[in-house]
Design a protein around this motif. Structure first.
Motif, mmCIF file in Angstrom:
data_model
loop_
_atom_site.group_PDB
_atom_site.id
_atom_site.type_symbol
_atom_site.label_atom_id
_atom_site.label_comp_id
_atom_site.label_asym_id
_atom_site.label_seq_id
_atom_site.Cartn_x
_atom_site.Cartn_y
_atom_site.Cartn_z
ATOM 1 N N GLY A 392 0.732 -1.227 -0.192
ATOM 2 C CA GLY A 392 -0.207 -0.159 -0.483
ATOM 3 C C GLY A 392 0.754 1.437 0.114
ATOM 4 N N GLU A 393 1.632 1.233 0.718
ATOM 5 C CA GLU A 393 2.910 2.016 1.121
ATOM 6 C C GLU A 393 3.665 2.271 -0.570
ATOM 7 O OE1 GLU A 393 4.688 5.785 1.884
ATOM 8 O OE2 GLU A 393 3.049 4.772 3.117
ATOM 9 N N ALA A 394 4.494 1.821 -1.218
ATOM 10 C CA ALA A 394 4.590 1.793 -2.249
ATOM 11 C C ALA A 394 3.586 2.605 -3.823
ATOM 12 C CB ALA A 394 5.010 -0.043 -2.788
ATOM 13 N N LEU A 395 2.327 1.736 -3.432
ATOM 14 C CA LEU A 395 1.069 1.755 -4.269
ATOM 15 C C LEU A 395 1.299 3.173 -4.431
ATOM 16 C CD1 LEU A 395 -1.038 -1.008 -4.392
ATOM 17 C CD2 LEU A 395 0.311 -0.207 -6.206
ATOM 18 N N HIS A 396 0.760 3.947 -3.299
ATOM 19 C CA HIS A 396 0.639 5.359 -2.578
ATOM 20 C C HIS A 396 1.766 5.856 -3.318
ATOM 21 C CE1 HIS A 396 -0.734 9.240 -0.314
ATOM 22 N NE2 HIS A 396 1.010 8.965 -0.042
ATOM 23 N N THR A 397 3.363 6.239 -2.612
ATOM 24 C CA THR A 397 4.134 6.268 -3.452
ATOM 25 C C THR A 397 3.562 6.830 -5.132
ATOM 26 O OG1 THR A 397 5.618 5.973 -1.701
ATOM 27 C CG2 THR A 397 6.820 6.516 -3.902
ATOM 28 N N LEU A 398 4.211 5.819 -5.529
ATOM 29 C CA LEU A 398 3.620 5.853 -7.489
ATOM 30 C C LEU A 398 3.070 6.566 -7.524
ATOM 31 C CD1 LEU A 398 4.222 1.814 -7.923
ATOM 32 C CD2 LEU A 398 5.440 3.427 -8.676
ATOM 33 N N SER A 399 1.550 6.619 -7.112
ATOM 34 C CA SER A 399 0.196 7.573 -7.114
ATOM 35 C C SER A 399 1.098 8.885 -7.229
ATOM 36 C CB SER A 399 -0.805 7.272 -5.929
ATOM 37 O OG SER A 399 -1.559 6.043 -6.149
ATOM 38 N N GLU A 400 1.690 9.191 -5.962
ATOM 39 C CA GLU A 400 2.214 10.661 -6.152
ATOM 40 C C GLU A 400 3.281 10.667 -7.073
ATOM 41 O OE1 GLU A 400 1.830 13.158 -3.031
ATOM 42 O OE2 GLU A 400 0.397 11.147 -3.435
ATOM 43 N N ALA A 401 3.503 10.164 -7.621
ATOM 44 C CA ALA A 401 4.706 10.455 -8.420
ATOM 45 C C ALA A 401 4.091 10.583 -9.493
ATOM 46 C CB ALA A 401 6.031 9.283 -8.722
ATOM 47 N N GLY A 402 2.756 10.673 -9.930
ATOM 48 C CA GLY A 402 1.905 10.932 -10.998
ATOM 49 C C GLY A 402 1.793 9.548 -11.667
ATOM 50 N N LEU A 403 2.123 8.330 -12.113
ATOM 51 C CA LEU A 403 2.017 7.132 -12.377
ATOM 52 C C LEU A 403 0.306 6.800 -13.123
ATOM 53 C CD1 LEU A 403 4.135 3.750 -12.959
ATOM 54 C CD2 LEU A 403 1.290 3.897 -12.348
ATOM 55 N N GLN A 404 -0.579 6.991 -12.037
ATOM 56 C CA GLN A 404 -1.657 6.094 -12.352
ATOM 57 C C GLN A 404 -1.534 7.226 -13.532
ATOM 58 O OE1 GLN A 404 -5.414 7.972 -11.101
ATOM 59 N NE2 GLN A 404 -5.917 6.371 -12.945
ATOM 60 N N GLY A 405 -2.327 7.076 -14.723
ATOM 61 C CA GLY A 405 -3.205 7.300 -15.803
ATOM 62 C C GLY A 405 -2.875 6.758 -17.106
ATOM 63 N N THR A 406 -0.801 6.961 -16.417
ATOM 64 C CA THR A 406 -0.006 6.501 -17.471
ATOM 65 C C THR A 406 -0.501 5.283 -18.379
ATOM 66 O OG1 THR A 406 1.537 5.265 -16.298
ATOM 67 C CG2 THR A 406 1.538 8.054 -16.366
ATOM 68 N N GLU A 407 0.709 5.150 -19.627
ATOM 69 C CA GLU A 407 0.146 4.320 -20.462
ATOM 70 C C GLU A 407 1.524 3.312 -20.706
ATOM 71 O OE1 GLU A 407 -2.773 5.297 -24.031
ATOM 72 O OE2 GLU A 407 -4.076 6.027 -22.461
ATOM 73 N N LEU A 408 1.002 1.659 -20.461
ATOM 74 C CA LEU A 408 2.232 0.697 -21.258
ATOM 75 C C LEU A 408 2.861 1.464 -22.962
ATOM 76 C CD1 LEU A 408 3.842 -1.360 -20.408
ATOM 77 C CD2 LEU A 408 1.905 -2.592 -21.219
ATOM 78 N N GLN A 409 3.586 1.206 -23.097
ATOM 79 C CA GLN A 409 4.223 1.488 -25.138
ATOM 80 C C GLN A 409 4.293 0.389 -25.014
ATOM 81 O OE1 GLN A 409 7.737 4.191 -25.528
ATOM 82 N NE2 GLN A 409 8.887 2.420 -25.820
ATOM 83 N N HIS A 410 3.960 0.081 -26.223
ATOM 84 C CA HIS A 410 3.203 -0.890 -27.308
ATOM 85 C C HIS A 410 4.795 -1.592 -27.379
ATOM 86 C CE1 HIS A 410 -1.020 -0.801 -27.562
ATOM 87 N NE2 HIS A 410 -0.988 -1.066 -26.998
ATOM 88 N N ALA A 411 4.930 -3.062 -27.457
ATOM 89 C CA ALA A 411 6.096 -3.763 -27.766
ATOM 90 C C ALA A 411 6.108 -3.601 -29.851
ATOM 91 C CB ALA A 411 5.940 -5.904 -27.913
ATOM 92 N N ASP A 412 6.712 -3.850 -30.525
ATOM 93 C CA ASP A 412 7.106 -4.246 -31.709
ATOM 94 C C ASP A 412 6.177 -5.472 -32.260
ATOM 95 O OD1 ASP A 412 9.314 -5.238 -31.558
ATOM 96 O OD2 ASP A 412 10.938 -4.113 -31.942
ATOM 97 N N THR A 413 6.216 -6.454 -31.496
ATOM 98 C CA THR A 413 6.139 -7.990 -31.633
ATOM 99 C C THR A 413 4.366 -8.501 -30.773
ATOM 100 O OG1 THR A 413 8.025 -8.521 -32.244
ATOM 101 C CG2 THR A 413 6.424 -10.480 -32.206
ATOM 102 N N ALA A 414 3.759 -8.467 -31.787
ATOM 103 C CA ALA A 414 2.335 -8.833 -31.009
ATOM 104 C C ALA A 414 2.280 -10.639 -31.380
ATOM 105 C CB ALA A 414 0.761 -8.568 -32.294
ATOM 106 N N ILE A 415 2.168 -11.493 -30.595
ATOM 107 C CA ILE A 415 0.833 -12.048 -30.691
ATOM 108 C C ILE A 415 -0.058 -12.893 -30.886
ATOM 109 C CG2 ILE A 415 1.251 -14.409 -29.886
ATOM 110 C CD1 ILE A 415 3.892 -14.012 -27.668
ATOM 111 N N LEU A 416 -0.985 -12.892 -31.600
ATOM 112 C CA LEU A 416 -2.094 -13.356 -31.550
ATOM 113 C C LEU A 416 -3.135 -14.021 -30.841
ATOM 114 C CD1 LEU A 416 -2.506 -11.759 -36.131
ATOM 115 C CD2 LEU A 416 -1.461 -10.440 -33.368
#
Length: 693
Positions: A392-416
């Protein structure tokens, strides 16, 4: 792709409504009312800011037919809200009260043998029962009316794990609904007979009233595979329709709060065609439980890769996972020290903005009493609860750092991935009954990780044109339309890898003629520049016969080899079968892996099964850029240019890393090296850094 509901993320009760959601299922109705205050005290200590409430509370909300009691729930919600804990309120329909089953036993499902599925567990109801649906929708409307203006209820949690116990129903209600579904799908009985190939075994039907469910037909009877595939689709659609009916009943009264339901995606299960379900939720949620053994973290990452695609790159919600062991497997392994934190932050690294567990307080009785929880039987003075507070403390730290709402960068290979191909591989009418599409997706994902390359996992139905490479492992079913999409992708400059059992049948389980793979009326063969005539199936069951086949590039095949009898002049053979076993099966020097130019791209054919080591070895032939296989690196980006780099050690030994940019936000089980930007990642570690580009 169908139209999708607009993305809407549930607000927290923070000043700006933002932050990583943290909590779990809360079942106060299992305990004395006096324990609620103690629960909330400990929740605050653990940084819990949200709970899913009333999932299995129908009998407490409506203890007798038509008698609704909300006082107890009002009191719990008020106490939670005043403590800053938001409520994801369930429709409470996952398990009906016993009085309903006693009064209306006709709502109970039937199995394929005609036996009634009795009450007493979860989801003991028919999705097609009009009686049950009326009771369920009445409850939904009552909840919506009562809580539509409650500021502490910030999201609606519809049902729970739809299909867990009633995915397959063979009741008369299901039969009538299946007939209507078939008529809507095919329009005419002639079209259905053509699609199902009813000329075989005298299965022609004269009208839709003659259509049957694929019930039990005898000891070793084989179901018409096209009929079975449509029954799988029907079951998915009936439960999706039930979910939408519940959602819409609440939305008519309370339209301004987001709706979700928890998917069940892990590589041991993918119960529904979630590519369809994802269109109908406001935010995507998943229940993920780790796989015991050495595949633990890899399996988690593979499942999450599919979840991120289902969310179309938007943040998604871990609705359930476990703090340690569960109680429903043959082997209920516990988590080692560090894995509670590592698993949760791995979900975050893969795009999740909510980390929740089943459940808050470990039950003292009932079927899930030995399922781990945030507050275990041992109480607050326990390793697990200390780990929960640390997380909980770690997630609170990440929230304070502004991670929430960011999006994962896609890879260049997709397994379908295709849910329909996963259903099809369960058929008892295939050349081998050991096929498993989803497991092959996982094996390719892990093999690429072993080569130092992270891939995305993307539904076949979605848009994958922006990837450089697409891989289709055991995608048995390819329609003419999908075969053309793949050909267009390669012609435009992409690279495709077609697996040994891909494109064998079309969407009606009809085999393409002229040689294998037959998808697209031969288009797949043209694109690949190969033609196979027969399957060579190996296994220990054939005593005295070879049970493995070696390839000239050092790989080994143990299940299935295609007998490629012709190749185009411009097809390059990457590897062939060789050795005594190949000679014995008359496959010596037969192409096993090939590459063929097509348009501006390349089509690679892998004509046999490969293990992880073989896939990793083959990665170089695919032209895939590789990195350190011991560390998985993901990036989450914000629109303002801020990026969070996440480094996960998937090895059991420490890994040294140098030249790491950014300021550390989380350095769990990590130690600093001798120079700036140097870290040692120990077992079960994760490092998250922040920088602005």
């Amino acid at each position: 792709m169908a139209a999708r509901r607009p993305f809407q993320w549930p607000a927290l009760l923070t000043r700006d409504g933002r932050g990583i959601a943290y909590g779990g299922d809360y079942n106060p109705d299992q305990w004395p009312e006096s324990m609620v205050d103690e629960d909330i005290r400990l929740m605050r200590e653990a940084h819990v800011n949200t709970v899913a409430l009333a999932i299995f509370s129908w009998d407490k909300i409506e203890p007798q037919e038509g008698e609704f009691t909300f006082d107890w729930l009002d009191a719990v919600i008020s106490k939670l809200g005043e403590a800053g804990i938001a409520v994801d309120l369930a429709s409470a329909t996952a398990s009906a009260p016993m009085w309903l089953y006693v009064k209306h036993p006709e709502v109970l499902p039937q199995d394929k043998y005609g036996h009634t599925v009795n009450a007493g567990s979860r989801q003991s109801w028919q999705p097609t029962s009009p009686v049950f649906k009326e009771y369920a929708l009445t409850l939904c409307r009552k909840l919506a009316e009562h809580y539509k203006n409650n500021p502490y209820v910030t999201a609606w949690h519809m049902g729970n794990e739809y299909g867990w116990n009633n995915r397959y129903d063979y009741s008369d209600n299901a039969l009538n609904a299946f007939r209507s579904w078939c008529e809507a799908k095919y329009g005419s009985i002639e079209q259905l007979n053509e699609a199902w190939g009813t000329a075989f075994w005298s299965q022609h039907v004269n009208d839709f009233d003659e259509v049957l469910l694929p019930r039990h037909m005898g000891g070793d009877a084989m179901v018409n595979p096209a009929q079975q595939l449509d029954y799988e689709r029907f079951g998915n659609d009936m439960l999706l329709d039930f979910y939408k009916a519940e959602r819409d009943a609440i939305a008519e009264i309370c339209p301004d709060k987001p709706f979700t339901t928890n998917f069940m995606v892990s590589t041991d299960q993918c119960t529904m065609d979630y590519a369809k379900w994802a269109d109908e939720v406001d935010f995507v949620s998943n229940d993920h439980y780790f796989h015991e053994g050495e595949s633990h973290v890899d399996e988690l990452l593979c499942s999450d890769a599919l979840m991120d695609s289902l969310a179309l790159g938007k943040p998604w919600y871990v609705m359930e996972h476990s703090t340690s062991s569960v109680q429903w497997k043959p082997l209920n392994a516990r988590k080692r020290h560090g894995e509670l934190m590592r698993d949760a932050l791995a979900h975050v690294a893969m795009g999740a903005d909510a980390i929740n567990f089943f459940q808050w307080r470990q039950s003292a009785s009932g079927a899930e009493a030995f399922h781990s929880a945030m507050l275990p039987h041992a109480g607050e003075d326990s390793k697990i609860f200390r780990g929960v507070c640390e997380l909980g403390e770690a997630l609170h730290t990440l929230s304070e750092a502004g991670l929430q709402g960011t999006e994962l960068q896609h890879a260049d290979t997709a397994i379908l991935f295709s849910a329909e191909s996963e259903w099809a591989t369960r058929s008892q009418t295939l050349p081998s009954m050991k096929l498993n599409h989803w497991h092959d997706v996982r094996d390719w994902y892990r093999g690429l990780l072993d080569a130092g390359h992270r891939a995305d996992v993307v539904p076949l139905a979605y848009d994958w044109n922006n990837y450089q490479t697409i891989i289709l492992p055991t995608v048995l079913i390819l329609s003419d339309h999908d075969a053309q999409r793949i050909a267009n992708f390669v012609q435009a400059g992409g690279t495709v890898v077609i697996g040994y059992a891909t494109g064998i049948i079309d969407e009606h389980f009809r085999v393409g003629l002229g040689g294998y793979p037959g998808a697209g009326q031969g288009l797949l063969r043209e694109m690949l520049g190969i033609r196979s005539e027969e399957f060579n199936i190996l296994g220990d069951e054939a005593e005295g016969e070879p049970n493995a086949m070696t390839l000239t590039n050092g790989c080994t095949s143990k299940l299935w080899q295609n007998d490629v009898t012709s190749i185009a002049a411009n097809t390059t053979v990457i590897a062939s079968y060789a050795g005594a076993e190949a000679f014995d099966w008359e496959l010596d020097a037969v192409p096993a892996v090939t590459s063929h130019p097509y348009g501006s791209g390349t089509a690679i054919y892998v004509g046999c099964d490969l293990d992880r080591q073989g896939i990793a070895l083959l990665a170089e032939s695919l032209g895939i850029e590789v990195d350190d296989s011991r560390v998985v690196h993901t990036i989450r980006r914000a629109v303002d240019g801020t990026r969070f780099d996440c480094y996960l050690n998937r090895d059991r030994q420490p890994v040294s890393m140098i030249n790491i940019d950014g300021e550390p936000v989380i350095a769990y089980r990590c130690t600093n090296g001798s120079t700036r930007g140097e870290y040692v990642l120990h077992r079960n570690s994760i490092l998250i850094t922040k920088r602005v580009e």
